[in-house]
Design an enzyme around this catalytic site. Structure first.
Site, PDB file in Angstrom:
ATOM      1  N   GLU A 172       0.221 -18.404   2.273  1.00 27.79           N
ATOM      2  CA  GLU A 172       0.578 -17.912   0.930  1.00 27.79           C
ATOM      3  C   GLU A 172       0.449 -16.391   0.816  1.00 27.79           C
ATOM      4  OE1 GLU A 172       1.494 -19.953  -2.137  1.00 27.79           O
ATOM      5  OE2 GLU A 172       2.196 -17.901  -2.259  1.00 27.79           O
ATOM      6  N   GLY A 194      -4.250   4.468  -1.856  1.00 22.09           N
ATOM      7  CA  GLY A 194      -4.408   3.383  -0.877  1.00 22.09           C
ATOM      8  C   GLY A 194      -3.243   2.410  -0.884  1.00 22.09           C
ATOM      9  N   GLY A 247      -3.287  -5.349  -1.627  1.00 18.16           N
ATOM     10  CA  GLY A 247      -4.634  -4.938  -2.025  1.00 18.16           C
ATOM     11  C   GLY A 247      -5.642  -6.023  -1.699  1.00 18.16           C
ATOM     12  N   VAL A 297       3.405 -13.259   1.769  1.00 14.91           N
ATOM     13  CA  VAL A 297       4.511 -12.710   0.946  1.00 14.91           C
ATOM     14  C   VAL A 297       4.032 -12.577  -0.504  1.00 14.91           C
ATOM     15  CG1 VAL A 297       6.903 -12.997   0.187  1.00 14.91           C
ATOM     16  CG2 VAL A 297       6.183 -13.969   2.370  1.00 14.91           C
ATOM     17  N   THR A 300      -9.477  -4.524   5.147  1.00 13.77           N
ATOM     18  CA  THR A 300      -9.261  -4.607   3.690  1.00 13.77           C
ATOM     19  C   THR A 300      -9.245  -6.058   3.206  1.00 13.77           C
ATOM     20  OG1 THR A 300      -7.918  -2.624   3.876  1.00 13.77           O
ATOM     21  CG2 THR A 300      -7.670  -3.892   1.854  1.00 13.77           C
ATOM     22  N   GLU A 334       0.516   3.517   3.781  1.00 18.64           N
ATOM     23  CA  GLU A 334      -0.139   3.854   5.037  1.00 18.64           C
ATOM     24  C   GLU A 334       0.157   5.308   5.389  1.00 18.64           C
ATOM     25  OE1 GLU A 334       0.696   1.000   8.063  1.00 18.64           O
ATOM     26  OE2 GLU A 334       0.456  -0.649   6.650  1.00 18.64           O
ATOM     27  N   ILE A 356       0.572 -13.159  -5.606  1.00 18.23           N
ATOM     28  CA  ILE A 356       1.466 -14.017  -6.397  1.00 18.23           C
ATOM     29  C   ILE A 356       1.570 -15.383  -5.733  1.00 18.23           C
ATOM     30  CG2 ILE A 356       3.805 -14.310  -7.317  1.00 18.23           C
ATOM     31  CD1 ILE A 356       4.221 -11.301  -7.030  1.00 18.23           C
ATOM     32  N   LYS A 411       9.219 -10.453   5.075  1.00 16.31           N
ATOM     33  CA  LYS A 411       8.948 -11.317   3.928  1.00 16.31           C
ATOM     34  C   LYS A 411      10.189 -12.126   3.548  1.00 16.31           C
ATOM     35  CE  LYS A 411       5.306  -8.287   2.263  1.00 16.31           C
ATOM     36  NZ  LYS A 411       5.004  -7.119   1.436  1.00 16.31           N
ATOM     37  N   LYS A 469       2.313 -11.294   7.703  1.00 14.31           N
ATOM     38  CA  LYS A 469       3.763 -11.593   7.636  1.00 14.31           C
ATOM     39  C   LYS A 469       4.464 -11.363   8.964  1.00 14.31           C
ATOM     40  CE  LYS A 469       3.120  -7.290   5.831  1.00 14.31           C
ATOM     41  NZ  LYS A 469       2.217  -6.809   4.821  1.00 14.31           N
TER      42      LYS A 469
HETATM   43  N1  LIG Z   1      -3.910  -4.788   2.922  1.00 17.22           N
HETATM   44  C1  LIG Z   1      -3.112  -5.475   2.127  1.00 17.22           C
HETATM   45  O1  LIG Z   1      -2.997  -5.196   0.950  1.00 17.22           O
HETATM   46  C2  LIG Z   1      -2.354  -6.667   2.664  1.00 17.22           C
HETATM   47  C3  LIG Z   1      -1.590  -7.442   1.772  1.00 17.22           C
HETATM   48  C4  LIG Z   1      -0.897  -8.571   2.253  1.00 17.22           C
HETATM   49  C5  LIG Z   1      -0.967  -8.880   3.593  1.00 17.22           C
HETATM   50  N2  LIG Z   1      -1.709  -8.089   4.435  1.00 17.22           N
HETATM   51  C6  LIG Z   1      -1.758  -8.456   5.844  1.00 17.22           C
HETATM   52  O2  LIG Z   1      -3.082  -8.870   6.153  1.00 17.22           O
HETATM   53  C7  LIG Z   1      -3.405  -8.490   7.494  1.00 17.22           C
HETATM   54  C8  LIG Z   1      -4.651  -7.628   7.485  1.00 17.22           C
HETATM   55  O3  LIG Z   1      -4.397  -6.461   6.719  1.00 17.22           O
HETATM   56  P1  LIG Z   1      -5.570  -5.414   6.372  1.00 17.22           P
HETATM   57  O4  LIG Z   1      -4.965  -4.462   5.432  1.00 17.22           O
HETATM   58  O5  LIG Z   1      -6.808  -6.128   6.022  1.00 17.22           O
HETATM   59  O6  LIG Z   1      -5.724  -4.697   7.800  1.00 17.22           O
HETATM   60  P2  LIG Z   1      -6.973  -3.842   8.299  1.00 17.22           P
HETATM   61  O7  LIG Z   1      -7.677  -3.234   7.143  1.00 17.22           O
HETATM   62  O8  LIG Z   1      -6.480  -2.957   9.377  1.00 17.22           O
HETATM   63  O9  LIG Z   1      -7.941  -4.951   8.931  1.00 17.22           O
HETATM   64  C9  LIG Z   1      -7.753  -5.543  10.193  1.00 17.22           C
HETATM   65  C10 LIG Z   1      -9.115  -5.670  10.845  1.00 17.22           C
HETATM   66  O10 LIG Z   1      -8.946  -6.356  12.105  1.00 17.22           O
HETATM   67  C11 LIG Z   1      -9.556  -5.563  13.109  1.00 17.22           C
HETATM   68  N3  LIG Z   1      -8.874  -5.711  14.387  1.00 17.22           N
HETATM   69  C12 LIG Z   1      -7.563  -5.523  14.643  1.00 17.22           C
HETATM   70  N4  LIG Z   1      -7.314  -5.685  15.960  1.00 17.22           N
HETATM   71  C13 LIG Z   1      -8.495  -5.972  16.525  1.00 17.22           C
HETATM   72  C14 LIG Z   1      -8.893  -6.242  17.871  1.00 17.22           C
HETATM   73  N5  LIG Z   1      -8.020  -6.188  18.889  1.00 17.22           N
HETATM   74  N6  LIG Z   1     -10.189  -6.509  18.124  1.00 17.22           N
HETATM   75  C15 LIG Z   1     -11.079  -6.524  17.113  1.00 17.22           C
HETATM   76  N7  LIG Z   1     -10.784  -6.272  15.817  1.00 17.22           N
HETATM   77  C16 LIG Z   1      -9.493  -6.000  15.528  1.00 17.22           C
HETATM   78  C17 LIG Z   1      -9.398  -4.136  12.624  1.00 17.22           C
HETATM   79  O11 LIG Z   1     -10.280  -3.271  13.294  1.00 17.22           O
HETATM   80  P3  LIG Z   1      -9.769  -1.746  13.558  1.00 17.22           P
HETATM   81  O12 LIG Z   1      -9.520  -1.153  12.229  1.00 17.22           O
HETATM   82  O13 LIG Z   1     -10.900  -1.131  14.304  1.00 17.22           O
HETATM   83  O14 LIG Z   1      -8.515  -1.875  14.375  1.00 17.22           O
HETATM   84  C18 LIG Z   1      -9.737  -4.295  11.149  1.00 17.22           C
HETATM   85  O15 LIG Z   1     -11.119  -4.325  10.911  1.00 17.22           O
HETATM   86  C19 LIG Z   1      -2.152  -7.791   8.033  1.00 17.22           C
HETATM   87  O16 LIG Z   1      -1.367  -8.735   8.705  1.00 17.22           O
HETATM   88  C20 LIG Z   1      -1.442  -7.319   6.780  1.00 17.22           C
HETATM   89  O17 LIG Z   1      -0.046  -7.200   6.951  1.00 17.22           O
HETATM   90  C21 LIG Z   1      -2.394  -7.002   3.999  1.00 17.22           C
END
Ligand SMILES: NC(=O)c1ccc[n+]([C@@H]2O[C@H](COP(=O)([O-])OP(=O)(O)OC[C@H]3O[C@@H](n4cnc5c(N)ncnc54)[C@H](OP(=O)(O)O)[C@@H]3O)[C@@H](O)[C@H]2O)c1
Length: 356
Positions: free
Chosen positions: A114, A172, A287, A117, A11, A175, A121, A190, A90
């Site tokens: 940034e 979305g 998001g 958390v 994402t 989870e 923002i 956070k 985080k």
């Molecule tokens: N989504 C949000 O709104 C949001 C907001 C703030 C912070 N964050 C933080 O940002 C980070 C990413 O979030 P996200 O929502 O983008 O997560 P995500 O959609 O699950 O994306 C993570 C990506 O990394 C890949 N990945 C993970 N482990 C892997 C491995 N061992 N080898 C190869 N690829 C790997 C995943 O592949 P697979 O799916 O195949 O495992 C996926 O494509 C997290 O730390 C989250 O807490 C997210």
């Protein structure tokens, strides 16, 4: 030109790629993810961490993998190889901030977080500046969009918890298993990061008490609405003379408090200091676009050579949760108001709510 390697094409990673592709300051030269992403990424995809980290062309690593173990390996190796690191993670920041900042200082690179958390923002950067001239007394924030969305739907639209969770999942915002969000664990991480920046101390996540909203029900909501208040799941950080307090718990908030107006997936944070009296930050806490925007803020600061020189995190500090105040304790079908409860009294209740 700043050459970027992106770790994690999910994402957030996809949003980062979109913003990098339209910005002439940056050039995306490699993406680490699983082999299955080859169709989408073509020759950008590299499935070896070391190949990317050892690439002298890479200036900055953007980590959006999630989790701790692999991210820790990537971030540590990148900093030690003289790459700047920007992360939205985080979990890993809350555990290893001290080490990451000290490696960044040792290898003369930037470590920026940034997006970890408050999603989009701008919060960590202004807070880091404010703490250098002001005495910060308290940070109070709604820092989890999932729980806030569910609470809003239950209170404003009369939905039951199960339907509100389903709707959050459909949109979305939640989870498949929303326990970590509902129980306040996400806000523990956070809160830890914000408190560490201000106190310059290392804090263990496990020391931060959290009381979630898993057991909330329509009857509790009815009671709180009858009192003219709104329930919000809040991270409350107090910097006091006798110690640092961090507590994550539901608050019954009055309509005059700006946090009562933070609805749905939005986050809101109030920072109260001696000189800058309550500042309120509001925006989307998660998001693709908001989170990627926060990452771009960090990348631009690095490129313009204005990254924030975060001070060293020094010794470890034990959190001393301040539980003073009046709480409503719900147990089975009974409701009791208790002044200055013990930790055990709070833990024994099915649901607790601090009165504002
Ligand atoms: N989504 C949000 O709104 C949001 C907001 C703030 C912070 N964050 C933080 O940002 C980070 C990413 O979030 P996200 O929502 O983008 O997560 P995500 O959609 O699950 O994306 C993570 C990506 O990394 C890949 N990945 C993970 N482990 C892997 C491995 N061992 N080898 C190869 N690829 C790997 C995943 O592949 P697979 O799916 O195949 O495992 C996926 O494509 C997290 O730390 C989250 O807490 C997210």
């Amino acid at each position: 030109m700043n050459n970027i390697a992106l770790f994690g094409y999910g994402t957030v990673g996809k949003g980062v790629r979109e913003l990098i592709d339209r910005n002439p300051l940056f050039h995306l030269i490699s993406v680490f993810d699983r082999k299955e992403k080859e169709k989408e990424l073509g020759s950008l995809l590299i499935t070896s961490i070391d190949e990317i980290i050892n690439d002298k062309e890479v200036d900055t690593v953007v980590e959006c993998l999630g989790g701790d173990s692999l991210s820790y390996e990537v971030i540590k190796k990148a900093l030690k190889n003289g790459k700047n690191v920007v992360t939205s993670n985080k979990e890993t920041v809350s555990i290893h901030l001290k080490e990451y900042l000290s490696l960044a200082e040792e290898y003369r690179v930037s470590f920026e977080f940034e997006a970890s958390v408050g999603g989009g923002i701008p919060l960590i950067y202004p807070l880091s500046i404010q703490k250098d001239f002001d005495e910060i007394y308290e940070i109070k924030g709604i820092l989890n969009g999932t729980s806030n969305f569910i609470l809003t739907k239950m209170q404003d639209d009369g939905m039951n918890k199960e339907d509100a969770i389903l709707l959050a999942q459909e949109k979305g915002f939640a989870e498949k298993d929303p326990t970590a969000d509902l129980e306040g664990l996400d806000m523990v991480r956070k809160g830890n990061i914000l408190a560490s920046i201000v106190s310059k101390k290392e804090i263990d996540n496990i020391d931060i008490p959290h009381f979630g909203i898993s057991n909330i029900n329509p009857q509790i909501i009815k009671e709180i609405l009858r009192l003219g208040k709104t329930i919000k799941l809040v991270t409350d950080i107090k910097f006091q003379n006798d110690g640092l307090s961090i507590v994550i718990c539901p608050f019954a908030i009055s309509p005059e408090n700006p946090l009562s107006t933070i609805k749905n997936e939005y986050n809101g944070v109030m920072i109260d200091g001696e000189y800058q009296e309550p500042l309120t930050f509001i925006g989307k806490g998660a998001g693709k676009n908001p989170t990627a925007s926060a990452i771009l803020q960090d990348l631009i600061r690095i490129e313009k050579k204005i990254p924030y020189p975060y001070q060293k995190i020094t010794e470890k500090i034990k959190v001393k949760p301040d539980l003073k105040g009046t709480y409503l304790l719900f147990k089975a079908d009974t409701l009791k108001a208790v002044n200055n409860p013990t930790f055990k009294q709070l833990k024994d209740a099915d649901f607790i709510c601090k009165m504002e």
